[in-house]
Scaffold this motif. Structure first.
Motif, short mmCIF file in Angstrom:
data_model
loop_
_atom_site.label_atom_id
_atom_site.label_comp_id
_atom_site.label_asym_id
_atom_site.label_seq_id
_atom_site.Cartn_x
_atom_site.Cartn_y
_atom_site.Cartn_z
N GLY A 21 71.25 46.54 -9.49
CA GLY A 21 69.80 46.56 -9.37
C GLY A 21 69.12 45.20 -9.43
O GLY A 21 67.89 45.12 -9.36
N ARG A 22 69.90 44.13 -9.53
CA ARG A 22 69.33 42.79 -9.63
C ARG A 22 69.74 41.95 -8.43
O ARG A 22 70.92 41.84 -8.10
CB ARG A 22 69.78 42.10 -10.91
N TYR A 23 68.74 41.36 -7.77
CA TYR A 23 69.00 40.38 -6.73
C TYR A 23 69.10 39.00 -7.38
O TYR A 23 68.18 38.58 -8.09
CB TYR A 23 67.89 40.36 -5.69
N VAL A 79 66.86 45.89 0.25
CA VAL A 79 66.04 45.43 1.37
C VAL A 79 66.83 44.38 2.15
O VAL A 79 67.82 43.84 1.65
CB VAL A 79 64.70 44.83 0.88
N PRO A 80 66.43 44.06 3.39
CA PRO A 80 67.15 43.04 4.16
C PRO A 80 67.16 41.69 3.45
O PRO A 80 66.25 41.35 2.69
CB PRO A 80 66.35 42.96 5.47
N GLU A 81 68.20 40.91 3.71
CA GLU A 81 68.33 39.58 3.12
C GLU A 81 67.09 38.74 3.37
O GLU A 81 66.62 38.00 2.49
CB GLU A 81 69.55 38.87 3.69
N SER A 82 66.52 38.83 4.58
CA SER A 82 65.38 38.00 4.95
C SER A 82 64.12 38.37 4.17
O SER A 82 63.18 37.58 4.09
CB SER A 82 65.10 38.13 6.45
N ILE A 83 64.10 39.55 3.56
CA ILE A 83 63.00 39.97 2.68
C ILE A 83 63.35 39.65 1.23
O ILE A 83 62.51 39.14 0.47
CB ILE A 83 62.73 41.48 2.82
N ARG A 105 65.89 24.78 2.37
CA ARG A 105 66.72 25.39 3.41
C ARG A 105 67.19 26.76 2.98
O ARG A 105 67.61 26.97 1.83
CB ARG A 105 67.91 24.50 3.72
N VAL A 106 67.14 27.72 3.91
CA VAL A 106 67.55 29.09 3.64
C VAL A 106 68.26 29.64 4.88
O VAL A 106 67.99 29.19 6.00
CB VAL A 106 66.33 29.95 3.25
N ARG A 107 69.15 30.59 4.69
CA ARG A 107 69.90 31.11 5.83
C ARG A 107 69.03 32.00 6.72
O ARG A 107 68.97 31.83 7.94
CB ARG A 107 71.13 31.90 5.36
N ALA A 108 68.33 32.98 6.12
CA ALA A 108 67.53 33.92 6.90
C ALA A 108 66.20 34.17 6.19
O ALA A 108 66.15 34.22 4.95
CB ALA A 108 68.28 35.23 7.09
N ILE A 109 65.13 34.35 6.97
CA ILE A 109 63.81 34.57 6.39
C ILE A 109 63.00 35.49 7.30
O ILE A 109 63.19 35.51 8.52
CB ILE A 109 63.06 33.23 6.18
N ASP A 110 62.10 36.24 6.69
CA ASP A 110 61.21 37.13 7.43
C ASP A 110 60.25 36.32 8.31
O ASP A 110 59.69 35.31 7.88
CB ASP A 110 60.41 37.97 6.43
N LYS A 111 60.03 36.79 9.54
CA LYS A 111 59.21 36.04 10.50
C LYS A 111 57.76 35.92 10.06
O LYS A 111 57.14 34.86 10.18
CB LYS A 111 59.28 36.69 11.88
N SER A 112 57.18 37.01 9.57
CA SER A 112 55.77 36.97 9.16
C SER A 112 55.57 35.94 8.04
O SER A 112 54.59 35.19 8.04
CB SER A 112 55.30 38.35 8.69
N PHE A 113 56.51 35.92 7.09
CA PHE A 113 56.41 34.95 6.01
C PHE A 113 56.62 33.53 6.53
O PHE A 113 55.88 32.60 6.17
CB PHE A 113 57.43 35.26 4.92
N TYR A 114 57.62 33.36 7.38
CA TYR A 114 57.90 32.03 7.94
C TYR A 114 56.68 31.49 8.68
O TYR A 114 56.31 30.32 8.53
CB TYR A 114 59.09 32.12 8.89
N ALA A 144 56.21 40.56 -5.21
CA ALA A 144 55.85 41.90 -4.74
C ALA A 144 56.32 42.16 -3.31
O ALA A 144 56.24 43.30 -2.83
CB ALA A 144 54.34 42.10 -4.83
N ALA A 145 56.80 41.12 -2.62
CA ALA A 145 57.14 41.25 -1.20
C ALA A 145 58.21 42.31 -0.92
O ALA A 145 58.06 43.13 0.01
CB ALA A 145 57.56 39.90 -0.64
N PRO A 146 59.34 42.36 -1.67
CA PRO A 146 60.33 43.39 -1.37
C PRO A 146 59.79 44.81 -1.54
O PRO A 146 60.10 45.69 -0.73
CB PRO A 146 61.44 43.10 -2.39
N LEU A 147 58.98 45.04 -2.56
CA LEU A 147 58.40 46.37 -2.75
C LEU A 147 57.41 46.69 -1.63
O LEU A 147 57.35 47.83 -1.15
CB LEU A 147 57.70 46.44 -4.11
#
Length: 427
Positions: free
Chosen positions: A24-26, A55-59, A80-89, A230-233
Motif C-alpha cells: 500500500g505504499r509507493y 495508479v500508472p507510474e506517470s501519476i 529527471r524522471v522516467r515517465a510523467i503525466d502530460k497534463s502535469f508536465y 492528492a494527484a493519485p487519488l
C-alpha cells in the motif's frame, strides 16, 4: 529499487527512480547533488493513499516531483524522471512562472525533463471534486462554500501531524472522518514523509535562504506539495478539481507564499485542475461564513486550528487558538460549539498572555476582529477588551514581545537542530 543512470555524468541532477508499490505504499528513490545532501534526511520519498489503489507510474511519481521541483528551481538543478503525466508536465512551466512572480528575491533556474510523457486525461463529468481538509478555518470555509458539490474530503498525514505520530493522527483522522460522515461525504487520507525527509533547520539557515529571509515550507513548498499528494487519488476518482483553501487574501499583498492563485490554479494532472478557494475573503470573513453555515446545518462544525497540532486537538493556549476564539465571538458564535474546550479562567489567562506576552504578528486579523465586534455590537468578555484598544498596534507588537519571541525561537532552534542531528545519524 534502481535509479535511472545519469548518462550525462553531471553532478547537478536530481534523479528520480520509478515508484514501487509495496504493502500500500509507493516509494520513490531519488538522488540529489552533493550540495543538496545536507538538506535531506532521506533520499526516499514515500506516500500511502489506500483509496487511490494502484495508479500508472506517470501519476504515482507526481507527488515526489511536486515536492522536489522547488529544489531544482532554487538550486539550479535538472530534475529527471522516467515517465510523467502530460497534463502535469505541461503545467510545470505555468507553475514555474507563478513562482518567478512570487519569490522575487530568488533567481530561479533549473529544469525538468522526462524520458516519456503520457496522456492520462479522462472525462470528469459527474465526478466529485477533492477538497483538501485540515479541519481549520480555511478548509471549513471551502467546505461550506462548496457543500452542494458533495466534495470528497482529503486530509494529509505528515503535513501538520508527523507521519510517524500515530496517536496524534488518530485524533485528526477521527475528526475528518466524523465530519465526512456527518455531512454525507467521502473521505480519504494521504500519508507521506514529504516533510520528514527534509532537514528544514539546515535549509532555512542556509546562506541562500537567510539572504532572502524565506522559510522553505511556507514560502516555497507547501502549496504544490499538498496538491501533488492528492494527484493519485484525483486520478483514481476521476475528480474534476482539487480545492485547496486560501491562507492569504488579495488584500494582504504583497507577500511571499507558496500557496497562491497564481501558483495553485496552474496545477493540473490527468483530467483534473487545482483551484485556490476563498482568496477574496478575510479570515474574519471566513469565520463569519462558517458561523452562518453552522446555523443552517443540523451537524456540528468542529474546527481544528492549533499550532500545537501534534496532539491533534486545539490547546486553547496558543495565539492561533486565541485568535480563532475571538473571531468566532466576533462572528456571533460560541467557541465551545466549534471545538474549543476551556474554562472561563483559562480564557482570562489566555487573553492576558495575548495582551502582554504573545507577539501578534498578523495585526490585520485583530483589526478585523475589532471592526466586526464594533459593527455588530458584540459584547466581549472583559479580559478581551484589549482588542478594542485605540493602541492595538503597540499591543500586537512591542519591544518586550519581540524579545520574548526571540528567546522562544532560540530555544526552538536548539530543539529542532538537535532533532535534525539525531535524524541524520539515524539515516
Amino acid at each position: 529499487m534502481s535509479l535511472p543512470i545519469d548518462d550525462n555524468g553531471h553532478a547537478n541532477n536530481i534523479v528520480l527512480g520509478s515508484p514501487v508499490l509495496e504493502d500500500g505504499r509507493y516509494t520513490v528513490p531519488f538522488t540529489v547533488p552533493d550540495k543538496l545532501k545536507p538538506f535531506f534526511r532521506s533520499e526516499e520519498f514515500w506516500f500511502e493513499c489506500p483509496d487511490a489503489g494502484e495508479v500508472p507510474e506517470s501519476i504515482a511519481v507526481v507527488p515526489a516531483v511536486a515536492n522536489l521541483l522547488p529544489f531544482a528551481w532554487v538550486f539550479g538543478c535538472e530534475l529527471r524522471v522516467r515517465a510523467i503525466d502530460k497534463s502535469f508536465y505541461d503545467a510545470v512551466p505555468e507553475i514555474r512562472r507563478g513562482y518567478d512572480d512570487m519569490v522575487v528575491d530568488l533567481s530561479l533556474s533549473g529544469t525538468f525533463s522526462a524520458d516519456e510523457i503520457i496522456d492520462n486525461s479522462y472525462s470528469n463529468e459527474g465526478g466529485s471534486p477533492l477538497s483538501l481538509f485540515s479541519g481549520g478555518v480555511d478548509a471549513w470555509c471551502t467546505l461550506a462554500r462548496h457543500s452542494s458539490e458533495k466534495p470528497h474530503l482529503v486530509t494529509v498525514w505528515g503535513a501538520d501531524v508527523d507521519c510517524g505520530n500515530e496517536s496524534g493522527w488518530k485524533v485528526v483522522d477521527e475528526h475528518s472522518s466524523s465530519v465526512a460522515m456527518d455531512y454525507g461525504l467521502d473521505y480519504s487520507y494521504v500519508r507521506s514523509n514529504f516533510r520528514d525527509m527534509i532537514a528544514y533547520r539546515a535549509l532555512d539557515t542556509s546562506s541562500l535562504m537567510v539572504a532572502c529571509d524565506y522559510r522553505w515550507w511556507y514560502n516555497l513548498q507547501h502549496g504544490i506539495a499538498i496538491i501533488g499528494l492528492a494527484a493519485p487519488l484525483a486520478y483514481a476518482c476521476k475528480a474534476p478539481r482539487i480545492y485547496i483553501a486560501s491562507s492569504n487574501t488579495e488584500m494582504d499583498k504583497p507577500y511571499v507564499c507558496a500557496s497562491d492563485p497564481t501558483i495553485d490554479n496552474r496545477f493540473a494532472v490527468a483530467g483534473c485542475r487545482a483551484f485556490h478557494d476563498g482568496y477574496e475573503l478575510t479570515r474574519q470573513g471566513k469565520v463569519d461564513a462558517i458561523v452562518r453555515y453552522a446555523r443552517g446545518s443540523a451537524c456540528k462544525v468542529s474546527l481544528r486550528v492549533c499550532y500545537h497540532v501534534q496532539s491533534g486537538r486545539n490547546c486553547c493556549r496558543c495565539e492561533k487558538c486565541a485568535r480563532t476564539i475571538l473571531e468566532i465571538l466576533a462572528g456571533g458564535g460560541s467557541p465551545g460549539d466549534y471545538g474549543f474546550d476551556y474554562k472561563p479562567w483559562q480564557f482570562d489567562i489566555l487573553m492576558w498572555r495575548m495582551e502582554h506576552v504573545f507577539r501578534l504578528v498578523y495585526p490585520e486579523f485583530y483589526y478585523d476582529i475589532a471592526a466586526a465586534v464594533k459593527k455588530r455590537g458584540i459584547t466581549l468578555p472583559r479580559s478581551a477588551h484589549w482588542v478594542l484598544s485605540d493602541d492595538l498596534a503597540s499591543i500586537c507588537d512591542n519591544g518586550f514581545k519581540r524579545g520574548w519571541g526571540s528567546f522562544h525561537d532560540f530555544g526552538a532552534g536548539l530543539y529542532h537542530g538537535a532533532r535534525d542531528l539525531i535524524a541524520g545519524r539515524a539515516h
